[in-house]
Design a protein around this motif. Structure first.
Motif, PDB file in Angstrom:
ATOM      1  N   GLU A 145       0.823  -1.203   0.000  1.00  0.00           N
ATOM      2  CA  GLU A 145       0.000   0.000   0.000  1.00  0.00           C
ATOM      3  C   GLU A 145       0.863   1.263   0.000  1.00  0.00           C
ATOM      4  OE1 GLU A 145      -1.741   1.105   3.640  1.00  0.00           O
ATOM      5  OE2 GLU A 145       0.311   1.021   4.320  1.00  0.00           O
ATOM      6  N   LEU A 203      -8.703   2.355  -5.303  1.00  0.00           N
ATOM      7  CA  LEU A 203     -10.104   2.088  -5.654  1.00  0.00           C
ATOM      8  C   LEU A 203     -11.110   2.959  -4.902  1.00  0.00           C
ATOM      9  CD1 LEU A 203     -10.032  -1.824  -5.735  1.00  0.00           C
ATOM     10  CD2 LEU A 203     -10.246  -0.299  -7.694  1.00  0.00           C
ATOM     11  N   THR A 248     -15.084   3.119  -5.828  1.00  0.00           N
ATOM     12  CA  THR A 248     -16.002   2.395  -4.940  1.00  0.00           C
ATOM     13  C   THR A 248     -17.163   3.292  -4.519  1.00  0.00           C
ATOM     14  OG1 THR A 248     -14.164   1.035  -4.141  1.00  0.00           O
ATOM     15  CG2 THR A 248     -16.162   1.056  -2.809  1.00  0.00           C
ATOM     16  N   SER A 255     -16.403  -5.397  -0.725  1.00  0.00           N
ATOM     17  CA  SER A 255     -15.612  -6.100   0.285  1.00  0.00           C
ATOM     18  C   SER A 255     -14.212  -5.508   0.362  1.00  0.00           C
ATOM     19  CB  SER A 255     -15.535  -7.598  -0.046  1.00  0.00           C
ATOM     20  OG  SER A 255     -14.980  -7.787  -1.336  1.00  0.00           O
ATOM     21  N   ASP A 256     -13.529  -5.800   1.450  1.00  0.00           N
ATOM     22  CA  ASP A 256     -12.175  -5.297   1.660  1.00  0.00           C
ATOM     23  C   ASP A 256     -11.151  -6.325   1.192  1.00  0.00           C
ATOM     24  OD1 ASP A 256     -12.890  -7.079   3.629  1.00  0.00           O
ATOM     25  OD2 ASP A 256     -11.752  -6.111   5.209  1.00  0.00           O
ATOM     26  N   ALA A 257      -9.946  -5.846   0.927  1.00  0.00           N
ATOM     27  CA  ALA A 257      -8.848  -6.717   0.503  1.00  0.00           C
ATOM     28  C   ALA A 257      -7.546  -5.956   0.693  1.00  0.00           C
ATOM     29  CB  ALA A 257      -9.015  -7.118  -0.963  1.00  0.00           C
ATOM     30  N   TRP A 309      -4.186  -4.019  -0.213  1.00  0.00           N
ATOM     31  CA  TRP A 309      -3.901  -3.119  -1.326  1.00  0.00           C
ATOM     32  C   TRP A 309      -3.328  -3.892  -2.517  1.00  0.00           C
ATOM     33  CZ3 TRP A 309      -4.829   2.030  -1.899  1.00  0.00           C
ATOM     34  CH2 TRP A 309      -4.227   2.652  -2.994  1.00  0.00           C
ATOM     35  N   GLY A 330      -6.556  -3.641  -3.264  1.00  0.00           N
ATOM     36  CA  GLY A 330      -7.978  -3.790  -3.005  1.00  0.00           C
ATOM     37  C   GLY A 330      -8.492  -2.669  -2.119  1.00  0.00           C
ATOM     38  N   PHE A 331      -9.779  -2.683  -1.842  1.00  0.00           N
ATOM     39  CA  PHE A 331     -10.427  -1.612  -1.063  1.00  0.00           C
ATOM     40  C   PHE A 331     -10.082  -1.763   0.413  1.00  0.00           C
ATOM     41  CE2 PHE A 331     -14.170   0.451   0.945  1.00  0.00           C
ATOM     42  CZ  PHE A 331     -14.027   1.711   0.379  1.00  0.00           C
ATOM     43  N   THR A 332      -9.696  -0.665   1.041  1.00  0.00           N
ATOM     44  CA  THR A 332      -9.240  -0.708   2.426  1.00  0.00           C
ATOM     45  C   THR A 332     -10.367  -1.053   3.408  1.00  0.00           C
ATOM     46  OG1 THR A 332      -8.338   0.618   4.250  1.00  0.00           O
ATOM     47  CG2 THR A 332      -9.532   1.815   2.550  1.00  0.00           C
TER      48      THR A 332
END
Length: 435
Positions: free
Chosen positions: A195, A268, A272, A310-312, A314, A316-318
């Protein structure tokens, strides 16, 4: 406990600038322990968690000099290792989770690092295994006192190695990275967190003389050096705060401009919020949110099925913004499934939103379905308690959009992550009072 008294239902207008990034600050501040030379850091947020870490560094013997708002110099040329074994350290170190990241630098430079089980948000289990597994692979001997919940690692000399992390832990990667820069030989960290804040740490360490390649990828290669020097560093704006203000603008139907957001580091986040129907406009390095007077509509997937956010790790969405997404969805047109994968207790604050009239089905500790009101029915004011930083701000956003006057207790949780939030919100028209 402090309390916010909030009169909801008012539209806001103006500009708001995000603070320096909390999660970056906790990493960068620990890195000053890696050198006896002066390190100057700018854009440090004035928040409880960061101030606690600065105080901890001072008690360790680090010379701290405030140069101006958000700017400090640090010099760790007379570190007091005896403090690490004191009863006071066992109290101070438990005060915040970020204290875990002093272990790697101390181990690398002084051959030993200790930490009591750190505190932080009560959002579920947050294991430290990744941190210590990585340090052990570098050659450290690990010890743990179950009675005192006190961890320790010691090593005469760390040696580079290859390691595959079980999880792409941000703080775990940072801790191992800071130990590896002074290890003998080459270290490869695969499945590393990548990240922007971790990238910032890598860039800072390289300016100090470290040899880190693969920055921005999930494979970091570190060629150990004998010593590091001083540097100057400026922290990124806080992406979680930026997301919070996007959500605030939408929920209150307000026109807001968020300035100096470092667009290239937002990943993202803008897209989002756009999936919830929110207009996020890029104006130079600012974000402009127009007043959503007609509300906003959640997009479905292209096959017509309900949107899942949903989160994932980095990029991905924090996970830190899922609470904000959830509260914003309560007034959207349509429905969305929120899937919080990383922390099993983070969605438990939704009962407070349900009390305010939100339509939310908590499917299990990790998933909640939100059926939006489309502003046909406003949330109702109530009295709430902030359980953690992100849920606290989500409840604050809900209260600012609600009909009537709400109170939020335990606001010390919000102060841990947001600088002077009541003053900054009043500046754009919010009716909020700190009691």
């Amino acid at each position: 406990m402090g309390t916010f008294k909030i009169e909801g239902g008012h539209r806001l207008k103006g500009k708001i600038q995000p603070q320096g990034a909390k999660n970056e600050a906790l990493q960068i501040l620990c890195a000053v322990l890696l050198t006896p030379e002066t390190v100057t850091i700018n854009n440090i947020p004035d928040i409880v968690d960061v101030n606690k870490l600065i105080s901890l560094l001072q008690k360790l013997g680090v010379k701290v000099n405030k140069l101006g708002k958000g700017s400090y110099s640090f010099q760790a040329d007379e570190v007091d290792l005896n403090y690490l074994e004191s009863d006071q350290f066992k109290i101070d170190g438990r005060g915040l989770r970020g204290s875990i990241m002093i272990v790697g630098p101390l181990l690398a430079r002084f051959g030993k690092g200790y930490i009591p089980k750190p505190g932080g948000d009560k959002i579920g289990r947050r294991r430290l295994d990744t941190h210590f597994d990585g340090l052990i692979k570098l050659g450290a001997k690990f010890g743990y006192s179950k009675e005192e919940q006190f961890y320790g690692v010691e090593a005469d000399k760390l040696k580079g190695t290859y390691m595959l992390l079980e999880e792409a832990s941000v703080t775990g990667t940072a801790n191992i990275l800071m130990a590896a820069v002074l290890a003998e030989g080459q270290t490869t960290i695969y499945n590393a967190a990548c990240e922007p804040y971790l990238q910032q740490l890598c860039k800072m360490l390289n300016r100090m003389g470290a040899k880190i390649s693969g920055v921005g990828s999930n494979m970091l290669i570190i060629d150990g050096v004998d010593s590091l020097g001083g540097t100057e560093h400026r922290m990124l704006p806080d992406m979680i705060e930026i997301g919070s203000w996007i959500g605030l603008a939408a929920m209150t139907k307000s026109e807001l401009t968020i300035t100096n957001v470092s667009w290239n580091d937002l990943g993202l986040i803008p897209e989002t919020f756009r999936k919830l129907g929110i207009t996020v406009e890029k104006q130079g390095d600012d974000i402009h949110i127009p007043a959503h007077t007609d509300g906003y509509e959640i997009q479905n997937f292209i096959d017509g099925s309900i949107l899942t956010i949903s989160d994932a790790p980095w990029p991905g969405f924090t996970p830190d913004l899922l609470s904000i997404i959830l509260v914003v969805a309560t007034q959207a047109r349509g429905s969305v499934l929120i899937h919080q994968k990383m922390f099993e207790s983070r969605l438990f604050f939704v009962d407070k939103l349900i009390d305010m009239g939100a339509k939310i089905i908590l499917c299990d500790p990790h998933r909640a379905t939100v059926i939006g009101h489309d502003f046909q029915s406003t949330l109702k004011a109530t009295t709430m308690t902030s359980p953690d930083i992100r849920a606290g701000v989500s409840l604050l956003i809900a209260a600012l959009s609600a009909k009537g006057t709400s109170t939020i207790q335990n606001i010390e949780q919000i102060d841990r992550g947001y600088e002077n939030i009541d003053e900054r919100l009043r500046a754009i028209g919010a009716k909020i009072e700190r009691i």
